[in-house]
Design a protein around this motif. Structure first.
Motif, PDB file in Angstrom:
ATOM      1  N   GLU A 437       0.851  -1.191   0.000  1.00  0.00           N
ATOM      2  CA  GLU A 437       0.000   0.000   0.000  1.00  0.00           C
ATOM      3  C   GLU A 437       0.890   1.245   0.000  1.00  0.00           C
ATOM      4  O   GLU A 437       0.647   2.206  -0.728  1.00  0.00           O
ATOM      5  CB  GLU A 437      -0.901  -0.009   1.236  1.00  0.00           C
ATOM      6  N   ALA A 449       0.349  -2.652   4.530  1.00  0.00           N
ATOM      7  CA  ALA A 449      -0.978  -3.186   4.190  1.00  0.00           C
ATOM      8  C   ALA A 449      -1.919  -2.969   5.365  1.00  0.00           C
ATOM      9  O   ALA A 449      -2.087  -3.848   6.209  1.00  0.00           O
ATOM     10  CB  ALA A 449      -0.898  -4.658   3.834  1.00  0.00           C
ATOM     11  N   TRP A 453      -7.463  -1.007   3.897  1.00  0.00           N
ATOM     12  CA  TRP A 453      -6.981  -1.014   2.504  1.00  0.00           C
ATOM     13  C   TRP A 453      -6.994  -2.427   1.946  1.00  0.00           C
ATOM     14  O   TRP A 453      -7.411  -2.662   0.795  1.00  0.00           O
ATOM     15  CB  TRP A 453      -5.576  -0.427   2.468  1.00  0.00           C
TER      16      TRP A 453
END
Length: 586
Positions: A437, A449, A453
């Motif tokens: 991410e 992460a 998300w």
């Protein structure tokens, strides 16, 4: 005298308009009756002109009540041909023309068929076989003979001897049957099959009572029908009695493949990152709950389709002794240019396939994991075609085929080049890499992460990939972020480096820090202002807390399993945290 005058004047005011109104109503009534009479007359009158069916189309080819145009089908020397465009639209959207080799390529669950243009020798999984007539080019359109396609697609051409009409039928199609109404008191009544859904349209032929037809649609109170003689036209709904829905079904040799999966559990895969040499497997600690290892062994070397290997038979034997499946990973080296070249032709794709099949046999693999990243959008269809050509060969060796994908985004070379729907139709499993991410060169610090998300990305992929085929990719690493303010500009410079779980724990202990739970990311978080360099350090921590939450997503969405990047970055307790979460009863 005055009173009388007023009386007569009032009568004229009231009575005059009334008479006109009555006259107008009578006129409207007469006109309405006249119009109704005309309509009744027109409805009763029917066009008695007969037209020649399929005029100018000899011999005609039809499918589900539709006459195929000359651009879609033709007959030559008693062989029926269908255009590639028509097949792609109505029968197989994945049919593929390989321009470099001038050959048609058809892929099924267990076969790859190649039909070189103009040749009566074709190939199935690389083995030659003869066909009666070849693929032909007609004004730039490729036409394929139907006979070799019959067993591939379950199609048949049935020619009505009485009329010469060719009816294309496909196994699995449903057909609504019907028959013309029987009127015992009016045995002389017959029904006209008309060119258009109107009594004013000319008729094609006439049917007696109780005659069977096939119904393929409805329009303006009329059924689109095809008679047993092959004629296509319209019958008034009131003249047809609906019958059963018949299913066209031929006995075909079909193999239903059930991909490997752990008995009563989820797939728990970890990637083994191999750069130059394989790890000393004798020093790998136990990994409870793990059932698949995927070593990064095979790489695309160049645009000619050559594949390099770092595979190790002792590693495979070690894995099998511990009950692990081994899915060798094949990457495109993340090089978009050589990927374009290698995917461009059937010959180069076949070269890659032969090598992978050979490596799988040599090293006793259980599967192949395809990891193509950084691919040009223009190669999207060629990538799908490669996977469709590769999979039957691997399935023939009873190998599991999996493919790594990203979440959906607008980035062409990171996400848009994946046709997730078509790829999912082909492979056994897909692994969504829900991490990065915030990547190495991210302009802002953040989680690798975060849970929100990850879940949002997972939901997007599930719109295109069945949950039963999807594994959730999780990170065993995090990033140590460093934020420094440039004294000259006042701007904050952000850098990072990937660190393992053990490195994270040691870094925190050395500075005697206490992590706190970060609600936004669903992870533990720590921040440190270093007095020696004035920089601020941040870590979103990967640990048993974050891994349990990720494993809970696997259960919540009923995914096929979990996959971790990578072995060696984790702490021993992580395996227990994952397997206990996956096996926990609701």
């Amino acid at each position: 005298m005055e009173l009388q005058t007023n009386y007569r004047t009032n009568r004229r005011i009231r009575g005059g308009p009334a008479r006109w109104a009555l006259f107008l109503l009578a006129a409207i009534f007469v006109l309405g009756v006249g119009i109704a009479g005309v309509i009744w007359y027109q409805e009763q009158w029917a066009n008695q002109t007969q037209v020649e069916p399929f005029e100018g189309k000899d011999p005609p080819v039809t499918y589900r009540g539709e006459l195929l145009s000359a651009d879609s089908a033709y007959v030559k020397n008693d062989e029926h041909y269908l255009s590639m465009t028509y097949i792609r639209k109505h029968i197989d959207s994945n049919i593929y023309w390989d321009e470099p080799t001038s050959a048609l390529v058809i892929t099924t669950k267990d076969k790859v068929l190649q039909f070189p243009e103009g040749q009566v020798e074709a190939f199935v999984n690389g083995q030659a076989f003869s066909i009666r007539v070849p693929v032909e080019d007609v004004n730039g359109e490729k036409f394929i003979p139907v006979s070799p396609l019959e067993n591939i697609y379950g199609i048949r051409i049935r020619v009505v001897s009485e009329t010469g009409v060719a009816i294309l039928e496909k196994s699995g199609d449903a057909v609504q049957e019907g028959k013309t109404i029987i009127q015992p008191e009016q045995t002389d009544v017959i029904y006209a099959v008309r060119e258009e859904p109107s009594r004013h349209a000319p008729y094609i032929n006439k049917l007696e009572q109780g005659v069977k037809v096939h119904i393929f649609g409805e329009q303006q109170g009329w059924y689109l029908v095809q008679t047993l003689q092959g004629y296509i036209g319209y019958l008034d709904k009131q003249e047809v009695e609906l019958g059963e829905i018949a299913k066209i079904d031929w006995d075909m040799e079909t193999k239903k493949r059930i991909p490997w999966s752990p008995i009563g559990g989820k797939i728990n895969l970890t990637w083994e990152h191999v750069v130059n040499r394989n790890p000393d497997h004798t020093k790998i600690s136990p990994m409870p709950g793990l059932n698949v290892v995927s070593p990064t062994w095979f790489d695309l070397s160049n645009g000619e389709g050559d594949i390099s290997s770092k595979a190790s038979l002792p590693y495979v034997e070690w894995a099998h002794q511990r009950g692990y499946q081994v899915w060798g990973l094949f990457t495109n080296n993340f090089d978009p240019d050589i990927t374009t070249q290698a995917l461009a032709s059937y010959e180069k794709r076949s070269k890659m396939i032969r090598q992978l099949v050979q490596y799988a046999s040599m090293y006793k693999l259980d599967g192949i994991n395809i990891d193509f990243e950084n691919v040009y959008l223009k190669d999207k269809n060629n990538l799908v075609q490669f996977v469709r050509e590769l999979t039957p060969y691997l399935h023939e060796q009873n190998l599991v085929v999996s493919m790594d994908i990203t979440i959906k985004s607008t980035s062409e070379q990171w996400s848009l080049f994946y046709d997730r729907t078509r790829l999912a139709e082909t492979v056994d499993y897909m692994i969504v890499m829900t991490y990065d991410e915030h990547w190495a060169s991210s302009p802002v610090a953040g989680s690798v992460a975060s849970l929100p998300w990850m879940e949002k990305g997972l939901q997007g992929v599930l719109e295109e990939v069945p949950a039963s085929k999807l594994l959730l990719g999780v990170p065993y690493y995090t990033r140590l972020w460093k934020e420094e303010k440039d004294p000259s500009t006042g701007k904050v410079k952000v850098t990072s480096k990937a660190i393992t779980m053990e490195t994270t724990e040691n870094w925190i202990k050395e500075r005697k820090l206490t992590p706190a739970y970060d609600e936004a990311s669903g992870q533990m978080y720590v921040q440190y202002a270093d007095p020696t360099d004035g920089a601020t350090y941040k870590i979103w921590i990967e640990d048993s807390i974050s891994m349990k939450k990720r494993a809970e997503l696997v259960k919540e969405y009923n995914l096929a399993g979990i996959a971790s990047w990578r072995r060696g970055f984790e702490q021993p307790g992580i395996w227990k945290a994952i397997v206990e979460t996956l096996e926990k009863r609701q």
